[in-house]
Motif scaffolding. Structure first.
Motif, PDB file in Angstrom:
ATOM      1  N   LEU A   1       0.819  -1.213   0.000  1.00  0.00           N
ATOM      2  CA  LEU A   1       0.000   0.000   0.000  1.00  0.00           C
ATOM      3  C   LEU A   1       0.853   1.264   0.000  1.00  0.00           C
ATOM      4  O   LEU A   1       0.486   2.256  -0.616  1.00  0.00           O
TER       5      LEU A   1
ATOM      6  N   GLU B   1      -1.051  -4.731   2.327  1.00  0.00           N
ATOM      7  CA  GLU B   1      -2.408  -5.248   2.454  1.00  0.00           C
ATOM      8  C   GLU B   1      -2.264  -6.749   2.624  1.00  0.00           C
ATOM      9  O   GLU B   1      -1.424  -7.386   1.974  1.00  0.00           O
TER      10      GLU B   1
ATOM     11  N   TRP C   1      -5.126   2.403   2.065  1.00  0.00           N
ATOM     12  CA  TRP C   1      -5.976   1.294   1.624  1.00  0.00           C
ATOM     13  C   TRP C   1      -7.154   1.799   0.786  1.00  0.00           C
ATOM     14  O   TRP C   1      -7.485   1.218  -0.232  1.00  0.00           O
TER      15      TRP C   1
ATOM     16  N   ARG D   1      -5.356   4.309  -2.357  1.00  0.00           N
ATOM     17  CA  ARG D   1      -4.383   3.621  -3.212  1.00  0.00           C
ATOM     18  C   ARG D   1      -3.586   4.587  -4.092  1.00  0.00           C
ATOM     19  O   ARG D   1      -3.569   4.458  -5.316  1.00  0.00           O
TER      20      ARG D   1
END
Length: 151
Positions: free
Chosen positions: A68, A96, A139, A142
């Motif tokens: 990430l 992630e 998250w 992105r």
């Protein structure tokens, strides 16, 4: 002034609208929620670090499903002066992850005392470290550069 570098790896594991977090005492003893993860050992690959740390802190085995981003910060610790202060530089690699095995359990004799799934909608009301917010932004957003501005 002493200089100290700490490199660590953390995982954002989300499923069914919940995020996996661990609880750790702050310096003043107040419990706060943190991402599962932690410091790299000398010679260890960060990919291996995040998998080891998640297992240690939560009981789960994870598959790393993506990178990430990276968060870097500096702050002074201790009294100011050439011999008593430390210039601390933290580099945090945020992956992630997906749970692929194991069973949820609390860490024994470690830096955390509780592991739990928390509703994503409840996170703003939790006492948590700043990294949780940074990781959730990575998250959700992105960003191509793997970095978000400070929250």
């Amino acid at each position: 002034m002493r200089e100290k570098l700490r490199v660590a790896a953390y995982a954002v594991c989300v499923r069914d609208g919940q995020i996996l977090l661990a609880r750790s005492p702050a310096p003043d003893g107040t419990p706060e929620w943190v991402l599962p993860g932690g410091g790299m050992e000398h010679g260890e690959d960060p990919y291996d670090t995040v998998r080891r740390e998640v297992t240690e802190e939560t009981g789960y085995r994870i598959e790393v499903t993506g990178l990430l981003g990276v968060d870097s910060f500096r702050h002074l610790r201790g009294r100011r002066g050439p011999r008593s202060a430390t210039d601390h530089h933290g580099v945090r690699i945020i992956y992630e992850g997906e749970v692929v095995g194991g069973e949820l359990r609390n860490e024994i004799d470690g830096s955390t005392d509780l592991a739990a799934w928390q509703d994503l909608s409840a996170v703003p009301g939790l006492t948590r470290v700043r990294l949780v917010d940074i990781a959730l932004r990575l998250w959700r957003e992105r960003p191509a550069q793997g970095r978000v501005e400070s929250v």
